[in-house]
Design a protein around this motif. Structure first.
Motif, PDB file in Angstrom:
ATOM      1  N   ALA A  14       0.841  -1.201   0.000  1.00 43.46           N
ATOM      2  CA  ALA A  14       0.000   0.000   0.000  1.00 43.46           C
ATOM      3  C   ALA A  14       0.876   1.251   0.000  1.00 43.46           C
ATOM      4  O   ALA A  14       2.060   1.191   0.341  1.00 43.46           O
ATOM      5  CB  ALA A  14      -0.907   0.008   1.229  1.00 43.46           C
ATOM      6  N   ASN A  15       0.287   2.334  -0.412  1.00 44.98           N
ATOM      7  CA  ASN A  15       0.906   3.674  -0.481  1.00 44.98           C
ATOM      8  C   ASN A  15       1.820   3.850  -1.705  1.00 44.98           C
ATOM      9  O   ASN A  15       1.775   4.879  -2.369  1.00 44.98           O
ATOM     10  CB  ASN A  15       1.682   4.047   0.788  1.00 44.98           C
ATOM     11  CG  ASN A  15       0.812   4.016   2.039  1.00 44.98           C
ATOM     12  OD1 ASN A  15      -0.405   4.137   1.938  1.00 44.98           O
ATOM     13  ND2 ASN A  15       1.418   3.844   3.191  1.00 44.98           N
ATOM     14  N   THR A 184      -0.189  -1.102  12.482  1.00 42.96           N
ATOM     15  CA  THR A 184      -0.644  -0.030  11.584  1.00 42.96           C
ATOM     16  C   THR A 184      -1.257   1.118  12.385  1.00 42.96           C
ATOM     17  O   THR A 184      -1.024   2.290  12.097  1.00 42.96           O
ATOM     18  CB  THR A 184      -1.661  -0.591  10.565  1.00 42.96           C
ATOM     19  OG1 THR A 184      -0.984  -1.565   9.784  1.00 42.96           O
ATOM     20  CG2 THR A 184      -2.208   0.489   9.652  1.00 42.96           C
ATOM     21  N   GLY A 261       3.301  -0.152   2.808  1.00 50.10           N
ATOM     22  CA  GLY A 261       2.196   0.124   3.723  1.00 50.10           C
ATOM     23  C   GLY A 261       2.698   0.903   4.922  1.00 50.10           C
ATOM     24  O   GLY A 261       3.422   1.893   4.781  1.00 50.10           O
ATOM     25  N   SER A 262       2.334   0.434   6.118  1.00 51.59           N
ATOM     26  CA  SER A 262       2.769   1.142   7.326  1.00 51.59           C
ATOM     27  C   SER A 262       4.074   0.574   7.879  1.00 51.59           C
ATOM     28  O   SER A 262       4.475   0.919   8.979  1.00 51.59           O
ATOM     29  CB  SER A 262       1.658   1.078   8.370  1.00 51.59           C
ATOM     30  OG  SER A 262       1.302  -0.263   8.603  1.00 51.59           O
TER      31      SER A 262
END
Ligand code: HSE
Length: 312
Positions: A14-15, A184, A261-262
Motif C-alpha cells: 500500500a501507499n 498499523t 504500507g505502514s
C-alpha cells in the motif's frame, strides 16, 4: 455447486511511496490461504488458524477473515453459516496487508459458495470492514488490490471510487520484511494531521507522475516519481536501518524504494526480474549487516487478485 472452496488472497504493497491511502498493488507471493465451507447451522466459526503462532483471535467478530463476511451476508439477506480454516502464509504486522488478505479471501470465498450474488468489485466495501477492525480505519489501499489485482487507485472514499491502473509486464517488486513488528494503528497515529502546501504540491505531482508512468510503461518517470515527502520522513524512524536499506536498493538498480504500507517491510520496484533479485539480496544484506534478520519476496505484479485453489 461446491460446498467448500480454498482461496488464495495475495499480499499487497500500500501507499507505493507518494500514494498514502490511495494507491496499492498486489504481488504473487506471499499471501493467505483460506478454506471456507458451508454448514447447516447459521453463524461463522473459525475452526483452525495455522501460521500465526497463536497471535490471531478465533472469535469471528475479531478476525478480519470473518468480519468481512458478516455484512456481506446481511447485504444479500442470507442466513448461510460457514466454517473457516485460515492458513497465514505471510507475516503479521509486516506492512504487507496481512489483515486485508484474510478479509478478501473470506468474503471472496463466501461469494463463490453462494453462487456469486455480487461481482468482485461489489465485495470491496465488505472487505474494507476487515481493515476497519484491524486498524481502526477502513482504508482500501490493501484490500482493493488484494481483491482486484494489479495497481489500484482509490480515487475517492466517499463515495467509494476505485480505478484499476495498468502496469508494464516487466515491473517487479522486491519486498524485504525485517523481523520487527509495527502495528498499523501506531504507524498511523504518529502522522501529522496537517501538511504544508509545498509538500502537498510535491506529493500530488509525484502521484500523478507515477500513475502516468505506469500507464505508459515509462520506467524513468515511475522511478523519479517514487518519492514520499509526507509520510516516509515520519515513519521511517520506526524502521532501524531504513536509510541504509533504501540506499542499497537504489545503488543496485531499483527504480524507486519506500516503506510498504505502514512498515516495517520496505519495497523496491525494478524493471526486470534479475534486477529485482539483485535489489532484494542487497536489501537483505543491508539488514543483515545491522544484525536484523529478514525475509525476502521477489514478485511480478499480481494482475489477478485472489485465486481459487480447490473447489467450486
Ligand atoms: N495506507 C495504510 C497506511 C496502509 O499507510 O496506514 C496500511 O497497510
Amino acid at each position: 455447486m461446491a460446498s467448500k472452496v480454498k482461496i488464495f488472497a495475495p499480499a499487497t504493497v500500500a501507499n507505493v511511496t507518494c500514494g498514502y491511502d490511495v494507491l496499492g498493488f498486489a504481488v504473487q507471493q506471499p499471501g493467505d490461504e483460506v478454506t471456507i465451507e458451508m454448514r447447516e447451522e447459521p453463524g461463522i466459526e473459525i475452526k483452525k488458524i495455522d501460521g500465526d503462532q497463536g497471535a490471531l483471535p478465533k472469535n469471528p467478530n475479531k478476525n478480519t477473515v470473518s468480519v468481512s463476511i458478516k455484512p456481506f451476508l446481511k447485504h444479500i439477506g442470507s442466513q448461510q453459516g460457514f466454517n473457516i480454516y485460515l492458513k497465514k502464509k505471510m507475516p503479521l504486522g509486516s506492512g504487507l496487508g496481512s489483515s486485508a488478505a484474510s478479509a478478501v479471501a473470506g468474503v471472496y470465498g463466501a461469494n463463490i459458495l453462494l453462487g456469486e450474488p455480487l461481482s468482485v468489485e461489489e465485495l470491496l466495501p465488505f472487505a474494507m470492514e476487515g481493515e476497519a477492525l484491524a486498524c481502526g480505519v477502513a482504508h482500501a489501499d490493501n484490500v482493493a488490490p488484494a481483491l482486484l489485482g494489479g495497481f489500484v487507485l482509490i480515487r475517492s472514499y466517499d463515495p467509494l471510487d476505485v480505478v484499476q491502473i495498468p502496469s508494464p509486464s516487466d515491473l517487479y517488486a522486491s519486498i524485504i520484511h525485517p523481523h520487527i513488528e509495527i502495528a498499523t494503528k501506531d504507524a498511523r497515529s504518529i502522522l501529522k494531521k496537517n501538511i504544508r502546501m509545498v509538500d502537498a504540491v510535491k506529493q500530488w505531482g509525484n502521484l500523478a507522475g507515477l500513475i502516468s508512468g505506469l500507464y505508459t510503461g515509462n520506467y524513468e518517470l515511475i522511478g523519479r516519481s517514487m518519492e514520499d515527502v509526507i509520510v516516509e520522513p515520519v515513519r521511517s524512524v520506526l524502521i532501524p536501518g531504513f536509510d541504509q536499506v533504501k540506499r542499497a536498493a537504489m545503488k543496485s538498480g531499483a527504480l524507486g524504494c519506500g516503506i510498504s504500507g505502514s512498515g516495517p517491510s520496505i519495497f523496491a520496484l525494478s524493471n526486470n526480474s534479475n534486477t529485482a533479485e539483485t535489489v532484494g539480496n542487497t536489501m537483505k544484506e543491508a539488514f543483515f549487516n545491522l544484525g536484523i534478520q529478514s525475509d525476502l519476496f521477489v514478485s511480478p505484479i499480481n494482475q489477478k487478485g485472489p485465486l481459487i485453489l480447490t473447489g467450486s
